[in-house]
Design an enzyme around this catalytic site. Structure first.
Site, PDB file in Angstrom:
ATOM      1  CB  SER A 224      -0.952  -0.050   1.191  1.00  0.00           C
ATOM      2  OG  SER A 224      -1.973   0.892   1.071  1.00  0.00           O
ATOM      3  CG  ASP A 454      -6.146  -2.681  -3.915  1.00  0.00           C
ATOM      4  OD1 ASP A 454      -6.794  -1.982  -3.111  1.00  0.00           O
ATOM      5  OD2 ASP A 454      -4.963  -2.991  -3.731  1.00  0.00           O
ATOM      6  CG  HIS A 482      -5.352  -2.727   0.240  1.00  0.00           C
ATOM      7  ND1 HIS A 482      -4.864  -2.125  -0.901  1.00  0.00           N
ATOM      8  CD2 HIS A 482      -4.694  -2.140   1.284  1.00  0.00           C
ATOM      9  CE1 HIS A 482      -3.958  -1.223  -0.572  1.00  0.00           C
ATOM     10  NE2 HIS A 482      -3.833  -1.220   0.742  1.00  0.00           N
TER      11      HIS A 482
END
Length: 515
Positions: A224, A454, A482
């Site tokens: 991320s 995502d 995610h």
């Protein structure tokens, strides 16, 4: 409808044929690498930091017997290396086998602790990685135990974050005043630190840590926002990049306003996928025969919570739209969480109980629901890092145009993201330079992983980052949720594990089907 302040400034909010090894590396017969001593050049004036001696000690309050801790000194301001210094807190989970080197990790946020990842390395990484690497988790500057950003006491912060505002001029004015109060409190409490918590500063810290730990190259796994930190490192120090994987990529080449739009669209798509699942499951609390009808029903429930907040198990806390949205968004990060979202919505819609939505909201912002205390400073750090990286610079016309496309393409989440970045618009500090785009000319191959479904870092960002990088390799997982590693199955996991352990580079464009 007005967002809660918790939502403001919170963006970012984690097998084909193999052809070669990472260029420029000295590999042994089994493909592993002897880390040796650092021979990378030291930036002028930073010799004392790069050459500092590191002493590992037993970690305080650590539940992992295989871990050690230390602190590494870095300058607060890299333009003034002789000035004030800060300490970066580091936790090492020792390899379960013979270590071939150190693997630096960052789980995202910004504001999340890398130490927590290292301490739970067996949860995050497969056996080949934890057998062959010392996992190096650190709290980036401003986060956790590394010169943490602080804004206000937990009880005061909690009251402001729980506040709801009517969709009126008076409501907007009240929200703005509360926002200004938080920002001023951050300035009063954290002072000069706020000017030096950028991703660029954190990337420079990583190079100091690399050298101090005796590594010639930086091996790195970022999830991320951690992809943003890793990409920034590669841009600054391309010759020092070893084996790098960026999973759930953030696109550094677009503006904050565009980022909010694409993230809203990502959550909308994930919500649509969830609603289709919910309707097919046969025990769905959402009314409607189609996904669009069910989402319109949900939109009405969220909007109604402004005038009729949902009570919770906590007497003085109720669910209003901002908490409702954050509670939903939290469960969209992983397909495995969808049944919990169904339970939360069932409680809210059928029983008028917002308790589970409140718990999911608090999970996102690092707050203990029962005590009301914040478990870490992740939210405050996220504000500070995002606002220094992406100062709000969009004019009213651009914000209005963005709001229009939000309502067109992400109708459910548009109220959560509209209005531009009000929080960062009040932030008093701006960086001399901002991240992106990332090219990292001449670096070794960098693996970028994107997940088609995502919600938080949409797939298009991974495609863009892989294209920007001089030596980007794109891997795609056609699943939901995610980040992919640890969820997507052997297709992604084997490619990553083999790359880290023996340097084999997966096929560019490798696409792995959903489980």
């Amino acid at each position: 409808m007005k967002r809660s302040i918790a939502a403001l400034g919170s963006l970012f909010l984690f097998l084909g044929a193999c052809s070669s090894s990472v260029p420029g590396e000295e590999l042994s017969s089994d493909g592993s690498r002897d880390p040796g001593e650092s021979t990378a050049p030291i930036p002028e004036g930073l010799e004392a930091f790069y050459e500092q001696e590191v002493t590992w000690e037993a970690c305080e309050e650590s539940g992992t017997i295989n871990s050690e801790c230390t602190e590494i000194t870095v300058p607060l301001d890299y333009d003034d290396p002789d000035g004030e210094t800060i300490e970066i807190s580091v936790l090492k989970a020792n390899a379960t086998g013979e270590a071939q080197g150190s693997l630096f990790v960052n789980p995202g946020g910004p504001g999340s602790s890398g130490k927590d990842v290292a301490e739970s390395a067996t949860f995050y990484f497969n056996d080949p990685i934890i057998e062959n690497y010392d996992i190096i988790g650190f709290d980036p500057r401003g986060v956790g135990d590394s010169a943490p950003v602080d804004c206000m006491p937990d009880d005061e912060l909690g009251l402001v974050l729980d506040a709801s505002y009517p969709d009126t001029d008076e409501g907007s004015a009240e929200s703005l005043e509360d926002t200004k109060e938080i920002v001023q409190s951050c300035v009063d409490t954290s002072g000069d630190l706020l000017e030096h918590v950028s991703t660029i500063d954190a990337a420079r810290d990583m190079d100091v840590m690399r050298a101090a730990l005796g590594e010639n190259k930086l091996d790195y796994f970022g999830f991320s926002y951690g992809t943003h930190l890793g990409g920034q490192y590669a841009e600054l120090f391309p010759d020092n990049v070893g084996r790098m994987v960026l999973d759930g990529a953030v696109d550094p080449a677009i503006s904050s306003l565009d980022s909010s739009y694409f993230q809203a669209v990502g959550f909308e798509k994930a919500l649509t996928a969830y609603v289709e699942y919910c309707l097919e499951d046969g025990d769905c609390p959402l009314e409607g025969d189609t996904a669009d009808e069910a989402k319109e029903f949900l939109q009405g429930q969220i909007e109604d919570s402004l005038e009729n907040p949902l009570p919770t198990m906590i007497d003085d806390r109720s669910v209003t739209p901002g908490i409702y949205y954050t509670g939903i968004a939290t469960t969209l990060y992983a397909e495995e969480s969808w049944p919990y979202l169904t339970e939360a919505l069932s409680m809210a819609i059928e029983r008028g109980d917002g308790s589970l939505l409140l718990s999911f909201n608090d999970l996102m912002i690092g707050r203990d629901t029962m005590s009301g205390e914040f478990m870490d400073n992740s939210l405050e750090a996220r504000w500070a890092i995002n606002c220094i990286d992406y100062p709000a610079d969009a004019d009213e016309e651009a914000v209005a145009e963005n709001d229009a496309r939000l309502h067109e393409d992400a109708p459910t989440f548009a109220p959560y993201f509209e209005g531009g970045d009000v929080f960062c618009n009040e932030w008093p500090h701006t960086a001399d330079e901002v991240p992106g785009p990332f090219v990292a000319e001449g670096s070794s191959e960098i693996i970028v992983i994107g997940t088609v479904g995502d919600p938080a870092t949409p797939y298009e960002a991974a495609v863009s980052l892989a294209e920007q990088l001089d030596n980007g390799i794109l891997l795609t997982w056609e699943g939901e949720g995610h980040v992919a590693y640890g969820t997507a199955g052997s297709c992604i996991d084997d490619a990553v594990d083999n790359y880290f352990v023996d340097g084999t580079i997966p096929e560019d464009g490798l696409t792995c089907p959903a489980n």
